[in-house]
Design an enzyme around this catalytic site. Structure first.
Site, PDB file in Angstrom:
ATOM      1  N   LYS A 114      38.079 -32.950  58.103  1.00  0.00           N
ATOM      2  CA  LYS A 114      38.438 -34.294  58.574  1.00  0.00           C
ATOM      3  C   LYS A 114      39.355 -34.150  59.769  1.00  0.00           C
ATOM      4  O   LYS A 114      40.015 -33.113  59.932  1.00  0.00           O
ATOM      5  CB  LYS A 114      39.154 -35.078  57.471  1.00  0.00           C
ATOM      6  CG  LYS A 114      39.093 -36.587  57.630  1.00  0.00           C
ATOM      7  CD  LYS A 114      37.830 -37.186  57.041  1.00  0.00           C
ATOM      8  CE  LYS A 114      37.805 -38.685  57.200  1.00  0.00           C
ATOM      9  NZ  LYS A 114      36.744 -39.287  56.369  1.00  0.00           N
TER      10      LYS A 114
HETATM   11  P1  NAD Z   1      36.389 -49.531  60.149  1.00  0.00           P
HETATM   12  O1  NAD Z   1      37.355 -49.168  61.198  1.00  0.00           O
HETATM   13  O2  NAD Z   1      35.002 -49.917  60.544  1.00  0.00           O
HETATM   14  O3  NAD Z   1      36.980 -50.739  59.247  1.00  0.00           O
HETATM   15  C1  NAD Z   1      38.215 -50.669  58.635  1.00  0.00           C
HETATM   16  C2  NAD Z   1      38.526 -52.030  58.063  1.00  0.00           C
HETATM   17  O4  NAD Z   1      39.752 -51.984  57.340  1.00  0.00           O
HETATM   18  C3  NAD Z   1      38.698 -53.103  59.138  1.00  0.00           C
HETATM   19  O5  NAD Z   1      38.132 -54.319  58.684  1.00  0.00           O
HETATM   20  C4  NAD Z   1      40.203 -53.225  59.238  1.00  0.00           C
HETATM   21  O6  NAD Z   1      40.605 -54.485  59.726  1.00  0.00           O
HETATM   22  C5  NAD Z   1      40.588 -53.030  57.789  1.00  0.00           C
HETATM   23  N1  NAD Z   1      41.985 -52.674  57.611  1.00  0.00           N
HETATM   24  C6  NAD Z   1      42.729 -51.779  58.314  1.00  0.00           C
HETATM   25  N2  NAD Z   1      43.994 -51.777  57.858  1.00  0.00           N
HETATM   26  C7  NAD Z   1      44.038 -52.666  56.854  1.00  0.00           C
HETATM   27  C8  NAD Z   1      45.067 -53.101  55.980  1.00  0.00           C
HETATM   28  N3  NAD Z   1      46.304 -52.600  56.057  1.00  0.00           N
HETATM   29  N4  NAD Z   1      44.765 -54.040  55.025  1.00  0.00           N
HETATM   30  C9  NAD Z   1      43.515 -54.532  54.945  1.00  0.00           C
HETATM   31  N5  NAD Z   1      42.503 -54.159  55.742  1.00  0.00           N
HETATM   32  C10 NAD Z   1      42.764 -53.235  56.680  1.00  0.00           C
HETATM   33  O7  NAD Z   1      36.393 -48.300  59.125  1.00  0.00           O
HETATM   34  P2  NAD Z   1      35.279 -47.907  58.065  1.00  0.00           P
HETATM   35  O8  NAD Z   1      34.427 -46.877  58.691  1.00  0.00           O
HETATM   36  O9  NAD Z   1      34.669 -49.141  57.483  1.00  0.00           O
HETATM   37  O10 NAD Z   1      36.169 -47.156  56.974  1.00  0.00           O
HETATM   38  C11 NAD Z   1      36.801 -47.848  55.898  1.00  0.00           C
HETATM   39  C12 NAD Z   1      37.071 -46.875  54.771  1.00  0.00           C
HETATM   40  O11 NAD Z   1      35.839 -46.262  54.378  1.00  0.00           O
HETATM   41  C13 NAD Z   1      37.998 -45.695  55.117  1.00  0.00           C
HETATM   42  O12 NAD Z   1      38.730 -45.343  53.960  1.00  0.00           O
HETATM   43  C14 NAD Z   1      37.031 -44.591  55.467  1.00  0.00           C
HETATM   44  O13 NAD Z   1      37.607 -43.304  55.320  1.00  0.00           O
HETATM   45  C15 NAD Z   1      35.961 -44.859  54.440  1.00  0.00           C
HETATM   46  N6  NAD Z   1      34.655 -44.265  54.742  1.00  0.00           N
HETATM   47  C16 NAD Z   1      34.006 -44.547  55.909  1.00  0.00           C
HETATM   48  C17 NAD Z   1      32.752 -43.974  56.123  1.00  0.00           C
HETATM   49  C18 NAD Z   1      31.943 -44.297  57.344  1.00  0.00           C
HETATM   50  O14 NAD Z   1      30.788 -43.832  57.423  1.00  0.00           O
HETATM   51  N7  NAD Z   1      32.420 -45.082  58.296  1.00  0.00           N
HETATM   52  C19 NAD Z   1      32.201 -43.097  55.190  1.00  0.00           C
HETATM   53  C20 NAD Z   1      32.889 -42.850  54.004  1.00  0.00           C
HETATM   54  C21 NAD Z   1      34.116 -43.450  53.792  1.00  0.00           C
END
Ligand code: NAD
Length: 423
Positions: A114
């Site tokens: 990561k």
């Molecule tokens: P993203 O940047 O597309 O979205 C993140 C979301 O979280 C946004 O809506 C943002 O406004 C919100 N957010 C940020 N801080 C916040 C807070 N303090 N309170 C409430 N909401 C908040 O990111 P993503 O890719 O959707 O990732 C979200 C989670 O999923 C992370 O934990 C990431 O590690 C995990 N994840 C992502 C992927 C992927 O393929 N993108 C894969 C596995 C896991």
């Protein structure tokens, strides 16, 4: 040695501490492989880099960046890049370790890695964002590569950032190395289905979880925290299956509509402004999100959000961990005692890395699959993995999380044992 100085020691309430306690819980189920468990409690390699850039106003800014390769026993490192002001080495260590568990849980030929930069990308212009991305890529170019460690998007990073990373790495090595990152735009070696893959995996595992506890998705009430790539796609697929999205929270605040939020309007708005600009809803206090009556709770933002106190309050029967590490261990225990089914991050959100694997394979063969083929293969891998984990949970009478760790750790530590220790 002074243990207090060791970087593998967790600080209080940290994601790394959560991960270590999840590993401790699986040790009784590892048999003789438990001898190797310490290998999971420390990253193989961690690189800290300074990322200096010239800002648009002529000043020089420095950002701190990290790439951690937690475990490479089963294959090259795999895991996203996060741009967020709260990123720390310890957080990236935890996220890299969860990638090790996740890639093994779905049996992909990868290890776990990561990366991240401690930066608020919302404060940067596009040009500044590009400069940060390119300099960071050059700095971690020492350890990434199509056969060694393959980054992907995570919080606040996307296809454009992956395109800059691919281009920077390619310029440095001479050539076009599409396989160095996944989550790229389609015409640069990206894969159909990748953008929606994580949300789709949350939906597929969630649908199976709901079926097993006798929860009908039609009319089920859903609360989603984090309305980005993962949360919004999972919400859309659940709504298509008949569920009502009653509450949504992002970094701008929390919105609620007991009749169901209109996702056709909310999703595009959430991408441009955030959910709080939405009209057809009530804006509520962020903490009140956890009290909104729901059957399914989807934490899809950041780590440590489901605390013991919130776990005791939620009305959900099913928690789908779209985010990595959203539930702290004490909350996990409360949810288990209350009979709430938790589909853990390390299987629930594995759809993204699974289609990243497809993208990587397609890049090497230069032959691209259609979207149906991607989705059929994704659903099959997710369901096979989940059913196997469920059998393990039933056999030992343990939670799905500990069962996922049992299945994954057995694979990782068997590989470790078969490879042996060098020299
Ligand atoms: P993203 O940047 O597309 O979205 C993140 C979301 O979280 C946004 O809506 C943002 O406004 C919100 N957010 C940020 N801080 C916040 C807070 N303090 N309170 C409430 N909401 C908040 O990111 P993503 O890719 O959707 O990732 C979200 C989670 O999923 C992370 O934990 C990431 O590690 C995990 N994840 C992502 C992927 C992927 O393929 N993108 C894969 C596995 C896991």
């Amino acid at each position: 040695m002074n243990e207090a100085l060791s970087f593998v020691q967790p600080t209080a309430n940290s994601a790394w501490g959560t991960y270590l306690s999840q590993v401790d819980r699986v040790v009784p189920y590892l048999g003789p492989l438990a001898r190797w468990v310490e290998t999971l409690k420390r990253p193989k390699r961690a690189l800290i880099v300074d990322v200096p850039i010239e800002m648009d106003n002529g000043s020089i800014a420095h950002f701190e960046g990290y790439r951690v390769q937690h475990n490479l026993s089963r294959g090259p490192g795999k895991g996203g890049i996060r741009f967020h002001p709260d990123v720390t080495l310890e957080e990236v260590m935890a996220l890299s370790a969860w990638m090790t568990i996740k890639t093994a849980a779905v049996n992909l030929p990868f290890g776990g890695a990561k990366g991240g930069i401690r930066v608020d990308p919302k404060q940067l212009s596009m040009k500044e964002l590009e400069r940060v991305t390119r300099r960071f890529t050059s700095e971690i170019g020492l350890i990434i590569g199509p056969h060694t460690d393959i980054p992907a998007p995570d919080v606040n990073t996307n296809g454009q950032i992956m395109a800059w990373m691919m281009d920077t790495y390619s310029m440095n090595v001479g050539g076009t190395a599409t396989g160095v990152v996944t989550g790229k735009p389609l015409h640069l070696g990206g894969s159909l289905g990748r953008v929606k893959a994580t949300g789709r995996g949350v939906f597929v595992t969630g649908r199976e979880g709901a079926r097993r506890i006798g929860l009908d998705l039609r009319g089920a009430r859903v609360a989603v925290q984090g309305f980005g790539n993962v949360g919004s796609v999972a919400a859309e697929l659940l709504a298509e299956a008949g569920a009502k999205i009653g509450a949504s929270q992002d970094h701008t605040g929390t919105v609620r509509n007991d009749k169901g939020l209109d996702l056709e309007k909310l999703v595009p708005l959430s991408r441009s402004e955030g959910v709080v600009g939405f009209k057809d809803c009530e804006v509520i206090d962020n903490e009140a999100f956890w009290d909104v009556p729901c059957d399914i709770l989807i934490p899809a933002a950041l780590e440590g959000q489901v605390t013991a106190e919130r776990a005791a309050r939620t009305t959900a029967r099913l928690v789908l961990e779209g985010a990595n590490g959203p539930t702290v261990p004490s909350a996990d225990d409360i949810l288990a005692e209350r009979g709430v089914l938790v589909v853990p991050d390390v299987i629930c959100n594995a759809g993204g890395v699974t289609v990243s694997y497809f993208e990587w394979v397609q890049d090497f063969s230069s032959f691209f699959w259609d979207e149906d083929e991607i989705n059929v293969r994704l659903d099959r891998i997710m369901m096979n993995a989940l059913n196997n984990i469920w059998d393990t949970a039933d056999k030992h009478k343990i939670t799905l999380r500990t069962a996922t760790y049992a299945v994954a750790c057995e694979r990782i530590l068997t590989a470790r044992q078969e490879r042996g220790l060098y020299p």
